[in-house]
Design a protein around this motif. Structure first.
Motif, mmCIF file in Angstrom:
data_model
loop_
_atom_site.group_PDB
_atom_site.id
_atom_site.type_symbol
_atom_site.label_atom_id
_atom_site.label_comp_id
_atom_site.label_asym_id
_atom_site.label_seq_id
_atom_site.Cartn_x
_atom_site.Cartn_y
_atom_site.Cartn_z
ATOM 1 N N LEU A 166 0.851 -1.181 0.000
ATOM 2 C CA LEU A 166 0.000 0.000 0.000
ATOM 3 C C LEU A 166 0.892 1.238 0.000
ATOM 4 C CD1 LEU A 166 -2.614 -1.137 2.670
ATOM 5 C CD2 LEU A 166 -2.967 -1.031 0.194
ATOM 6 N N VAL A 167 0.410 2.307 -0.623
ATOM 7 C CA VAL A 167 1.230 3.511 -0.802
ATOM 8 C C VAL A 167 0.437 4.749 -0.393
ATOM 9 C CG1 VAL A 167 2.470 4.930 -2.476
ATOM 10 C CG2 VAL A 167 2.477 2.439 -2.721
ATOM 11 N N MET A 168 1.089 5.636 0.337
ATOM 12 C CA MET A 168 0.513 6.953 0.610
ATOM 13 C C MET A 168 0.926 7.862 -0.543
ATOM 14 S SD MET A 168 1.046 7.393 4.744
ATOM 15 C CE MET A 168 2.839 7.437 4.650
ATOM 16 N N VAL A 169 -0.048 8.319 -1.321
ATOM 17 C CA VAL A 169 0.236 9.068 -2.542
ATOM 18 C C VAL A 169 0.765 10.465 -2.239
ATOM 19 C CG1 VAL A 169 -0.803 10.077 -4.615
ATOM 20 C CG2 VAL A 169 -1.494 7.810 -3.850
ATOM 21 N N PHE B 82 2.049 12.889 21.127
ATOM 22 C CA PHE B 82 1.372 12.569 19.873
ATOM 23 C C PHE B 82 2.182 13.038 18.668
ATOM 24 C CE2 PHE B 82 -2.228 12.950 22.915
ATOM 25 C CZ PHE B 82 -2.686 11.649 22.816
ATOM 26 N N PRO B 83 2.316 12.185 17.656
ATOM 27 C CA PRO B 83 3.074 12.550 16.448
ATOM 28 C C PRO B 83 2.211 13.354 15.488
ATOM 29 C CG PRO B 83 2.229 10.341 16.199
ATOM 30 C CD PRO B 83 1.803 10.803 17.579
ATOM 31 N N GLU B 84 2.774 13.671 14.335
ATOM 32 C CA GLU B 84 2.002 14.274 13.253
ATOM 33 C C GLU B 84 0.960 13.273 12.752
ATOM 34 O OE1 GLU B 84 4.598 16.327 10.180
ATOM 35 O OE2 GLU B 84 6.050 15.070 11.234
ATOM 36 N N TYR B 85 -0.158 13.797 12.332
ATOM 37 C CA TYR B 85 -1.168 12.979 11.672
ATOM 38 C C TYR B 85 -1.550 13.680 10.379
ATOM 39 C CZ TYR B 85 -1.825 9.666 15.502
ATOM 40 O OH TYR B 85 -1.630 8.667 16.436
ATOM 41 N N ASN B 86 -0.608 13.701 9.440
ATOM 42 C CA ASN B 86 -0.856 14.343 8.155
ATOM 43 C C ASN B 86 -1.877 13.536 7.354
ATOM 44 O OD1 ASN B 86 1.284 16.501 8.216
ATOM 45 N ND2 ASN B 86 2.587 14.710 8.462
ATOM 46 N N GLY B 87 -2.917 14.220 6.868
ATOM 47 C CA GLY B 87 -3.888 13.542 6.028
ATOM 48 C C GLY B 87 -3.232 13.069 4.739
ATOM 49 N N VAL B 88 -3.521 11.824 4.335
ATOM 50 C CA VAL B 88 -2.914 11.235 3.138
ATOM 51 C C VAL B 88 -3.956 10.418 2.378
ATOM 52 C CG1 VAL B 88 -0.593 11.088 4.139
ATOM 53 C CG2 VAL B 88 -2.165 9.157 4.414
ATOM 54 N N ILE B 89 -3.698 10.218 1.096
ATOM 55 C CA ILE B 89 -4.510 9.296 0.292
ATOM 56 C C ILE B 89 -3.711 8.003 0.131
ATOM 57 C CG2 ILE B 89 -5.578 8.852 -1.952
ATOM 58 C CD1 ILE B 89 -5.948 11.886 -2.231
ATOM 59 N N VAL B 90 -4.315 6.891 0.543
ATOM 60 C CA VAL B 90 -3.683 5.575 0.447
ATOM 61 C C VAL B 90 -4.268 4.817 -0.738
ATOM 62 C CG1 VAL B 90 -3.354 3.346 1.597
ATOM 63 C CG2 VAL B 90 -3.286 5.462 2.943
ATOM 64 N N PHE C 260 -2.320 2.435 -10.208
ATOM 65 C CA PHE C 260 -2.119 3.289 -11.383
ATOM 66 C C PHE C 260 -1.749 2.465 -12.612
ATOM 67 C CE2 PHE C 260 -0.793 6.239 -7.834
ATOM 68 C CZ PHE C 260 -2.040 6.828 -7.736
ATOM 69 N N GLU C 261 -0.953 1.423 -12.410
ATOM 70 C CA GLU C 261 -0.575 0.545 -13.519
ATOM 71 C C GLU C 261 -1.793 -0.247 -14.007
ATOM 72 O OE1 GLU C 261 1.689 -1.064 -16.439
ATOM 73 O OE2 GLU C 261 2.295 0.538 -15.048
ATOM 74 N N ARG C 262 -2.613 -0.663 -13.047
ATOM 75 C CA ARG C 262 -3.769 -1.499 -13.376
ATOM 76 C C ARG C 262 -4.789 -0.771 -14.243
ATOM 77 N NH1 ARG C 262 -7.657 -2.495 -9.181
ATOM 78 N NH2 ARG C 262 -5.967 -2.136 -7.707
ATOM 79 N N VAL C 263 -4.935 0.539 -14.026
ATOM 80 C CA VAL C 263 -5.958 1.284 -14.774
ATOM 81 C C VAL C 263 -5.348 2.203 -15.836
ATOM 82 C CG1 VAL C 263 -7.519 1.208 -12.790
ATOM 83 C CG2 VAL C 263 -6.055 3.213 -13.125
ATOM 84 N N LYS C 264 -4.073 2.019 -16.111
ATOM 85 C CA LYS C 264 -3.349 2.924 -17.006
ATOM 86 C C LYS C 264 -4.011 3.052 -18.374
ATOM 87 C CE LYS C 264 0.727 1.689 -18.466
ATOM 88 N NZ LYS C 264 2.184 1.389 -18.475
ATOM 89 N N ALA C 265 -4.501 1.949 -18.914
ATOM 90 C CA ALA C 265 -5.103 1.992 -20.253
ATOM 91 C C ALA C 265 -6.390 2.817 -20.261
ATOM 92 C CB ALA C 265 -5.393 0.573 -20.733
ATOM 93 N N ILE C 266 -7.100 2.813 -19.135
ATOM 94 C CA ILE C 266 -8.377 3.528 -19.056
ATOM 95 C C ILE C 266 -8.188 4.946 -18.524
ATOM 96 C CG2 ILE C 266 -10.693 3.490 -18.023
ATOM 97 C CD1 ILE C 266 -10.165 0.449 -17.549
ATOM 98 N N ALA C 267 -7.289 5.067 -17.530
ATOM 99 C CA ALA C 267 -7.131 6.361 -16.841
ATOM 100 C C ALA C 267 -5.656 6.671 -16.613
ATOM 101 C CB ALA C 267 -7.879 6.325 -15.511
ATOM 102 N N PRO C 268 -4.927 7.036 -17.675
ATOM 103 C CA PRO C 268 -3.503 7.329 -17.514
ATOM 104 C C PRO C 268 -3.238 8.542 -16.621
ATOM 105 C CG PRO C 268 -4.291 7.979 -19.698
ATOM 106 C CD PRO C 268 -5.378 7.181 -19.066
ATOM 107 N N GLU D 209 -3.143 9.198 -11.365
ATOM 108 C CA GLU D 209 -2.202 9.656 -10.336
ATOM 109 C C GLU D 209 -2.134 11.183 -10.316
ATOM 110 O OE1 GLU D 209 2.311 8.804 -8.639
ATOM 111 O OE2 GLU D 209 1.695 7.957 -10.571
ATOM 112 N N ALA D 210 -2.052 11.794 -11.485
ATOM 113 C CA ALA D 210 -2.009 13.252 -11.567
ATOM 114 C C ALA D 210 -3.286 13.870 -11.009
ATOM 115 C CB ALA D 210 -1.814 13.689 -13.013
#
Length: 302
Positions: free
Chosen positions: A119-122, A233-241, A247-255, A258-259
């Motif tokens: 899993l990746v935090m974008v 308490f640490p930082e709790y920066n909001g992120v999209i996971v 992105f590779e899986r949907v590249k043909a439909i939605a290149p 990620e942008a």
């Protein structure tokens, strides 16, 4: 015999022929959160992605952070809004003290997250929704409280209440580690459902709680935030996971997927998200309307 043949043919089709699978590759699924700002961000993602790509976005059921994480690990969902502090301490069971010198909490956590769970935090969304220990104005005045350390002497007279999740063992930033770190012993504890936390404080049935820094209800109940003077308490920066391969899986439909998600990079401040949450939770405005208007105001939607 013919019926068995048709079943076999259909099975082979599903397994072997691209495009014959029942899985819709033009649909990405978001697991919804229980916090208003997560719901807002998820709807903004849906609006932007459907506006700028050929993908359809499905927002699934509302789940606790741990349940949402488990569903992401099982690849049931593709996208989820979380916080780097939550990922590190609750999902990966690591402590902020482990972050190496010269590295940020976000970068260190992202490396572990990808390695362990694929899993990746974008990105960072710009808000830091850290835990904040808070008391009603009357309690602050009565005991002259400014910091969490100030609570130590009077904690035996006070009742601490928070959502059930804060009292569980999932992670290092929870009730037992917190009270041990500060040396706090409360008169009593009162675990409640997240939806009842603020009414519990407002009714006087509890004296101390742990809030989220960007929750609009802090403003309504007039909770006073105590300084985390020993920096527990640490930082709790909001992120999209997202799933590592999304992105590779949907590249043909939605290149441009990620942008498109990067359009939300650092788009919020704590103040702006508090205001958005206030509109939903206190003014009872529609989630979709608030999300859409924000994107319009930012020039991202017409």
């Amino acid at each position: 015999m013919m019926k068995k043949g048709l079943v076999l043919l259909l099975t082979l089709c599903l397994l072997l022929i691209p495009g014959c699978s029942s899985k819709k590759e033009n649909v990405i699924k978001i697991v919804d959160g229980r916090v208003t700002e997560q719901k807002l961000v998820h709807r903004m993602i849906k609006m932007l992605v459907e506006d700028r790509t050929d993908l359809t976005v499905s927002i699934g059921e509302e789940m606790t952070a741990v349940n949402a994480y488990n569903e992401m690990k099982k690849r049931v969902y593709d996208v989820y809004m979380s916080y780097d502090g939550t990922v590190l301490t609750t999902f990966l069971h690591r402590d902020p003290s482990e972050v190496p010198a010269g590295s940020t909490l976000f970068d260190y956590t992202n490396e572990l997250f990808q390695e362990q769970d694929k899993l990746v935090m974008v990105n960072k969304l710009g808000l830091d929704n850290t835990y904040a220990v808070a008391v009603p104005k009357e309690i602050q005045s009565k005991y002259n409280l400014k910091t969490i350390t100030d609570l130590v002497a009077v904690a035996p007279e006070l009742v601490f209440s928070a959502e059930h999740e804060f009292f569980d063992d999932e992670g290092t930033m929870k009730f037992d580690p917190f009270t041990t770190f500060y040396g706090l012993t409360f008169k009593n504890t009162r675990p409640v459902d997240l939806s009842l936390k603020y009414s519990t404080m407002e009714s006087g049935n509890a004296d101390v709680t742990v809030a989220y820094a960007t929750d609009g209800r802090n403003k309504k109940v007039q909770l006073q935030i105590l300084e985390d003077d020993q920096h527990f308490f640490p930082e709790y920066n909001g992120v999209i996971v997202v799933q590592e391969d999304l992105f590779e899986r949907v590249k043909a439909i939605a290149p441009d997927l990620e942008a498109t998600l990067h359009l939300l990079d650092n788009i919020f401040t704590n103040e702006s998200m508090t205001d958005l949450s206030y509109q939903v939770d206190i003014e009872e405005k529609n989630l979709d309307d608030v999300a859409r208007q924000f994107l319009v105001d930012q020039g991202l939607l017409k």
